[in-house]
Design an enzyme around this catalytic site. Structure first.
Site, PDB file in Angstrom:
ATOM      1  N   SER A 140      -5.617   3.795   4.259  1.00 54.65           N
ATOM      2  CA  SER A 140      -5.165   2.719   3.361  1.00 54.65           C
ATOM      3  C   SER A 140      -6.311   1.874   2.836  1.00 54.65           C
ATOM      4  O   SER A 140      -6.220   0.641   2.739  1.00 54.65           O
ATOM      5  CB  SER A 140      -4.125   1.836   4.054  1.00 54.65           C
ATOM      6  N   SER A 198       0.783  -1.240   0.000  1.00 56.33           N
ATOM      7  CA  SER A 198       0.000   0.000   0.000  1.00 56.33           C
ATOM      8  C   SER A 198       0.811   1.284   0.000  1.00 56.33           C
ATOM      9  O   SER A 198       0.237   2.368  -0.118  1.00 56.33           O
ATOM     10  CB  SER A 198      -0.962   0.011   1.191  1.00 56.33           C
ATOM     11  N   LYS A 237      -0.011   3.701  -2.719  1.00 55.11           N
ATOM     12  CA  LYS A 237      -1.161   4.604  -2.679  1.00 55.11           C
ATOM     13  C   LYS A 237      -0.728   6.072  -2.625  1.00 55.11           C
ATOM     14  O   LYS A 237      -1.494   6.953  -3.004  1.00 55.11           O
ATOM     15  CB  LYS A 237      -2.068   4.250  -1.492  1.00 55.11           C
ATOM     16  N   GLU A 255      -5.420  -3.408  -6.205  1.00 46.81           N
ATOM     17  CA  GLU A 255      -5.639  -4.207  -5.002  1.00 46.81           C
ATOM     18  C   GLU A 255      -6.404  -5.496  -5.307  1.00 46.81           C
ATOM     19  O   GLU A 255      -6.105  -6.553  -4.747  1.00 46.81           O
ATOM     20  CB  GLU A 255      -6.398  -3.380  -3.946  1.00 46.81           C
TER      21      GLU A 255
END
Length: 292
Positions: A126, A62, A65, A162
């Site tokens: 997240s 993550s 991101k 994801e």
């Protein structure tokens, strides 16, 4: 020896000693760990540099991101998107069995959420469903890669969202960054070389409000220290393998100066607690080094 030459000699000697002391501390933390640990540190004002496995491509999880948020805000800067525009989540956009505060709040979907709020969910909390929605509205991972390439960001790759990574955990390795790339992109971001000042300040505020990874780079630092960071975590897979336990961020020192740090723990068979403790201990060692 001329004064100017003596000055640079003393500075370089100090820097070498600082690096050597920090290296000893970090080696002591990582010694015997069944994991690959990548570390990179960059002092913004003094240009201090340290790395361990700094040029090794390691899975981001993550952490990516942050890069996605930058690509979204670039389109905001260009007037192609607006933070106030509503993003509609259908029921099928709320993927089950994934980390998603949005999905928890709106399990049935069919809800419109302002883009700015989706960014906050995605970065500060997240959120995986928020992440994939952002990728969807900007045209996928290729848009993020092209943006980072256009800004001269090396050692970074993004190919999977994801949903892809949840369907097949081995695809997590398709998204990677070197630790050195991570601190350099944070420096570009801080210097306003990625986004407008308004968007830079906006994302910095979101990152300072990050609620994930409280047991990583923030854990042992003094309370109320401004830490703009982004975490990443894979969980466990075959034979107790952790693909990644990551954190990267910009730390503001008590004297008002700054440094960027990235700690990526990859391919680990240690426990989650040990992996996070490695990140936390390295962060504390770096903090202590900068505050001598």
């Amino acid at each position: 020896m001329k004064k100017i030459g003596l000055f640079f000699f003393l500075v370089s000697s100090f820097t070498f000693a600082q690096k050597s002391a920090l290296e000893q501390k970090i080696n002591a933390i990582t010694e015997g760990k069944k994991a690959t640990v990548g570390v990179s540190v960059l002092g913004f004002e003094n240009n201090f540099k340290y790395h361990k496995n700094g040029d090794k491509p390691l899975p981001t999880l993550s952490v990516f991101k942050f890069h996605i948020a930058c690509a979204v805000l670039d389109l905001v800067d260009k007037g192609k998107l607006s933070l106030d525009q509503n993003i509609f989540f259908k029921k099928e956009d709320m993927l089950p069995n994934t980390w998603s505060p949005i999905g928890k709040k709106y399990p049935e979907g069919n809800v419109s959420i302002p883009l700015g709020e989706v960014l906050d969910y995605t970065v500060a909390q997240s959120d995986n469903n928020g992440c994939d929605m952002l990728l969807k509205i900007i045209g996928g991972t290729k848009t993020v890669q092209n943006f980072m390439d256009s800004k001269g960001v090396k050692g970074f790759q993004i190919k999977r969202n994801e949903d892809d990574m949840h369907k097949n955990w081995k695809t997590q390795y398709d998204n990677y960054s070197t630790p050195n790339s991570a601190v350099l992109v944070l420096k570009k971001f801080y210097d306003g070389k990625l986004l407008s000042k308004k968007s830079t300040d906006y994302l910095m505020k979101i990152m300072i409000g990050t609620t994930t990874g409280t047991n990583k780079i923030v854990e042992q630092l003094p309370k109320n220290t401004p830490i703009a960071h982004k975490t990443g975590s894979s969980g466990k897979y075959d034979n107790g393998l952790t693909v990644a336990e990551n954190d990267m961020g910009i730390i503001t020192l008590p004297n008002g100066k700054h440094y960027a740090i990235a700690v990526f723990v990859s391919n680990s068979t240690e426990t989650d607690a040990v992996n996070c403790k490695v990140v936390s201990d390295i962060s504390k060692a770096v903090w202590d080094d900068f505050n001598k």
